[in-house]
Motif scaffolding. Structure first.
Motif, PDB file in Angstrom:
ATOM      1  N   GLN A  14       0.826  -1.209   0.000  1.00  0.00           N
ATOM      2  CA  GLN A  14       0.000   0.000   0.000  1.00  0.00           C
ATOM      3  C   GLN A  14       0.861   1.259   0.000  1.00  0.00           C
ATOM      4  O   GLN A  14       0.503   2.263  -0.609  1.00  0.00           O
ATOM      5  CB  GLN A  14      -0.935  -0.016   1.200  1.00  0.00           C
ATOM      6  CG  GLN A  14      -1.967  -1.125   1.095  1.00  0.00           C
ATOM      7  CD  GLN A  14      -2.586  -1.471   2.433  1.00  0.00           C
ATOM      8  OE1 GLN A  14      -2.023  -1.209   3.487  1.00  0.00           O
ATOM      9  NE2 GLN A  14      -3.760  -2.088   2.374  1.00  0.00           N
ATOM     10  N   ARG A  40      -8.157   1.980  -5.769  1.00  0.00           N
ATOM     11  CA  ARG A  40      -7.589   0.931  -4.913  1.00  0.00           C
ATOM     12  C   ARG A  40      -7.276   1.469  -3.521  1.00  0.00           C
ATOM     13  O   ARG A  40      -7.581   0.821  -2.515  1.00  0.00           O
ATOM     14  CB  ARG A  40      -6.335   0.350  -5.562  1.00  0.00           C
ATOM     15  CG  ARG A  40      -6.663  -0.503  -6.778  1.00  0.00           C
ATOM     16  CD  ARG A  40      -5.449  -0.938  -7.541  1.00  0.00           C
ATOM     17  NE  ARG A  40      -4.567  -1.753  -6.737  1.00  0.00           N
ATOM     18  CZ  ARG A  40      -3.307  -1.993  -7.061  1.00  0.00           C
ATOM     19  NH1 ARG A  40      -2.794  -1.483  -8.166  1.00  0.00           N
ATOM     20  NH2 ARG A  40      -2.552  -2.744  -6.291  1.00  0.00           N
ATOM     21  N   SER A  84      -8.633   4.151  -2.165  1.00  0.00           N
ATOM     22  CA  SER A  84      -9.913   4.539  -1.564  1.00  0.00           C
ATOM     23  C   SER A  84     -10.576   3.346  -0.903  1.00  0.00           C
ATOM     24  O   SER A  84     -11.097   3.443   0.215  1.00  0.00           O
ATOM     25  CB  SER A  84     -10.863   5.109  -2.608  1.00  0.00           C
ATOM     26  OG  SER A  84     -10.358   6.275  -3.162  1.00  0.00           O
ATOM     27  N   LEU A  85     -10.577   2.224  -1.597  1.00  0.00           N
ATOM     28  CA  LEU A  85     -11.175   1.019  -1.026  1.00  0.00           C
ATOM     29  C   LEU A  85     -10.498   0.641   0.284  1.00  0.00           C
ATOM     30  O   LEU A  85     -11.159   0.300   1.260  1.00  0.00           O
ATOM     31  CB  LEU A  85     -11.083  -0.141  -2.019  1.00  0.00           C
ATOM     32  CG  LEU A  85     -12.026  -0.057  -3.207  1.00  0.00           C
ATOM     33  CD1 LEU A  85     -11.707  -1.161  -4.212  1.00  0.00           C
ATOM     34  CD2 LEU A  85     -13.472  -0.155  -2.755  1.00  0.00           C
ATOM     35  N   PHE A  86      -9.183   0.744   0.309  1.00  0.00           N
ATOM     36  CA  PHE A  86      -8.468   0.415   1.535  1.00  0.00           C
ATOM     37  C   PHE A  86      -8.834   1.371   2.663  1.00  0.00           C
ATOM     38  O   PHE A  86      -9.191   0.952   3.760  1.00  0.00           O
ATOM     39  CB  PHE A  86      -6.953   0.421   1.307  1.00  0.00           C
ATOM     40  CG  PHE A  86      -6.182   0.367   2.596  1.00  0.00           C
ATOM     41  CD1 PHE A  86      -6.106  -0.830   3.299  1.00  0.00           C
ATOM     42  CD2 PHE A  86      -5.575   1.490   3.112  1.00  0.00           C
ATOM     43  CE1 PHE A  86      -5.423  -0.890   4.509  1.00  0.00           C
ATOM     44  CE2 PHE A  86      -4.887   1.440   4.310  1.00  0.00           C
ATOM     45  CZ  PHE A  86      -4.811   0.243   5.003  1.00  0.00           C
ATOM     46  N   PHE A 116     -11.372   3.437   3.052  1.00  0.00           N
ATOM     47  CA  PHE A 116     -12.761   3.398   3.489  1.00  0.00           C
ATOM     48  C   PHE A 116     -13.129   2.049   4.106  1.00  0.00           C
ATOM     49  O   PHE A 116     -13.991   1.980   4.968  1.00  0.00           O
ATOM     50  CB  PHE A 116     -13.708   3.774   2.342  1.00  0.00           C
ATOM     51  CG  PHE A 116     -13.722   5.252   2.102  1.00  0.00           C
ATOM     52  CD1 PHE A 116     -14.452   6.085   2.944  1.00  0.00           C
ATOM     53  CD2 PHE A 116     -12.989   5.818   1.079  1.00  0.00           C
ATOM     54  CE1 PHE A 116     -14.451   7.452   2.750  1.00  0.00           C
ATOM     55  CE2 PHE A 116     -12.979   7.188   0.892  1.00  0.00           C
ATOM     56  CZ  PHE A 116     -13.709   8.008   1.726  1.00  0.00           C
ATOM     57  N   LYS A 117     -12.471   0.994   3.677  1.00  0.00           N
ATOM     58  CA  LYS A 117     -12.690  -0.313   4.296  1.00  0.00           C
ATOM     59  C   LYS A 117     -12.203  -0.288   5.750  1.00  0.00           C
ATOM     60  O   LYS A 117     -12.780  -0.909   6.626  1.00  0.00           O
ATOM     61  CB  LYS A 117     -11.939  -1.396   3.526  1.00  0.00           C
ATOM     62  CG  LYS A 117     -12.270  -2.807   3.982  1.00  0.00           C
ATOM     63  CD  LYS A 117     -11.417  -3.831   3.252  1.00  0.00           C
ATOM     64  CE  LYS A 117     -12.118  -4.222   1.975  1.00  0.00           C
ATOM     65  NZ  LYS A 117     -11.391  -5.314   1.273  1.00  0.00           N
ATOM     66  N   GLN A 118     -11.146   0.459   5.991  1.00  0.00           N
ATOM     67  CA  GLN A 118     -10.601   0.588   7.346  1.00  0.00           C
ATOM     68  C   GLN A 118     -11.405   1.592   8.179  1.00  0.00           C
ATOM     69  O   GLN A 118     -11.045   1.873   9.305  1.00  0.00           O
ATOM     70  CB  GLN A 118      -9.138   1.041   7.287  1.00  0.00           C
ATOM     71  CG  GLN A 118      -8.224   0.100   6.551  1.00  0.00           C
ATOM     72  CD  GLN A 118      -8.160  -1.255   7.217  1.00  0.00           C
ATOM     73  OE1 GLN A 118      -8.073  -1.346   8.429  1.00  0.00           O
ATOM     74  NE2 GLN A 118      -8.234  -2.304   6.423  1.00  0.00           N
ATOM     75  N   LYS A 119     -12.447   2.139   7.587  1.00  0.00           N
ATOM     76  CA  LYS A 119     -13.288   3.153   8.230  1.00  0.00           C
ATOM     77  C   LYS A 119     -12.456   4.355   8.700  1.00  0.00           C
ATOM     78  O   LYS A 119     -12.661   4.917   9.758  1.00  0.00           O
ATOM     79  CB  LYS A 119     -14.071   2.556   9.398  1.00  0.00           C
ATOM     80  CG  LYS A 119     -15.020   1.453   8.958  1.00  0.00           C
ATOM     81  CD  LYS A 119     -15.936   1.051  10.062  1.00  0.00           C
ATOM     82  CE  LYS A 119     -16.866  -0.063   9.754  1.00  0.00           C
ATOM     83  NZ  LYS A 119     -17.144  -0.531   8.500  1.00  0.00           N
ATOM     84  N   TYR A 160     -12.223   7.634   8.217  1.00  0.00           N
ATOM     85  CA  TYR A 160     -12.913   8.823   7.740  1.00  0.00           C
ATOM     86  C   TYR A 160     -12.404  10.073   8.440  1.00  0.00           C
ATOM     87  O   TYR A 160     -12.876  11.165   8.173  1.00  0.00           O
ATOM     88  CB  TYR A 160     -14.423   8.705   7.962  1.00  0.00           C
ATOM     89  CG  TYR A 160     -15.043   7.503   7.317  1.00  0.00           C
ATOM     90  CD1 TYR A 160     -15.717   6.578   8.083  1.00  0.00           C
ATOM     91  CD2 TYR A 160     -14.943   7.297   5.952  1.00  0.00           C
ATOM     92  CE1 TYR A 160     -16.295   5.457   7.507  1.00  0.00           C
ATOM     93  CE2 TYR A 160     -15.503   6.184   5.371  1.00  0.00           C
ATOM     94  CZ  TYR A 160     -16.184   5.264   6.149  1.00  0.00           C
ATOM     95  OH  TYR A 160     -16.747   4.164   5.579  1.00  0.00           O
TER      96      TYR A 160
END
Length: 143
Positions: free
Chosen positions: A84, A120, A122-124, A126-129, A131
């Protein structure tokens, strides 16, 4: 007036009518071509402006999220895994070197690569919350 002169004048009259008609067609084509070019340029500017605004908005959104993520990662340098980090550095390099040059044959490929890397990451995030205390009750964050 002899018969030969009479036939000759008929031919001249007929040739003149054909020449006039031909000139009207040629002039009409030239005028239509010029008018078409003017309308095409105006339409191209209108469409280009709209597409340019859309592209500018998209690139601005990517930069805004990148800045947000960067500020988080400065405070939490070990948050990302190695792959990442590589992707994050690649996105940074792409943003720094990105130029909006639609005439460049590589432009579309560079834009798609930038979009792909952003999605890619963004998914990481936002998946990790992650915000960063943003109010997530609204659904305005879209990709």
């Amino acid at each position: 007036m002899s018969i030969n002169n009479y036939n000759n004048s008929d031919n001249d009259l007929f040739d003149n009518i054909i020449n006039i008609e031909d000139n009207f067609y040629k002039n009409g084509f030239k005028n239509g071509e010029v008018d078409g070019q003017i309308v095409g340029i105006e339409h191209g500017r209108d469409v280009g402006f709209v597409k340019g605004v859309e592209l500018g908005r998209e690139i601005g959104r990517i930069i805004a999220f990148f800045v947000l993520w960067s500020s988080f990662l400065i405070q939490n340098p070990t948050y990302l895994k190695e792959n990442q980090k590589i992707l994050f550095c690649e996105l940074e390099k792409q943003l720094l070197n990105f130029k909006i040059e639609p005439d460049n044959p590589e432009f579309t490929d560079k834009l798609e690569s930038l979009r792909r890397n952003f999605k890619r990451l963004s998914l990481f995030f936002f998946k990790q919350k992650l915000y960063l205390n943003l109010d997530t009750s609204h659904k305005q964050l879209t990709f």
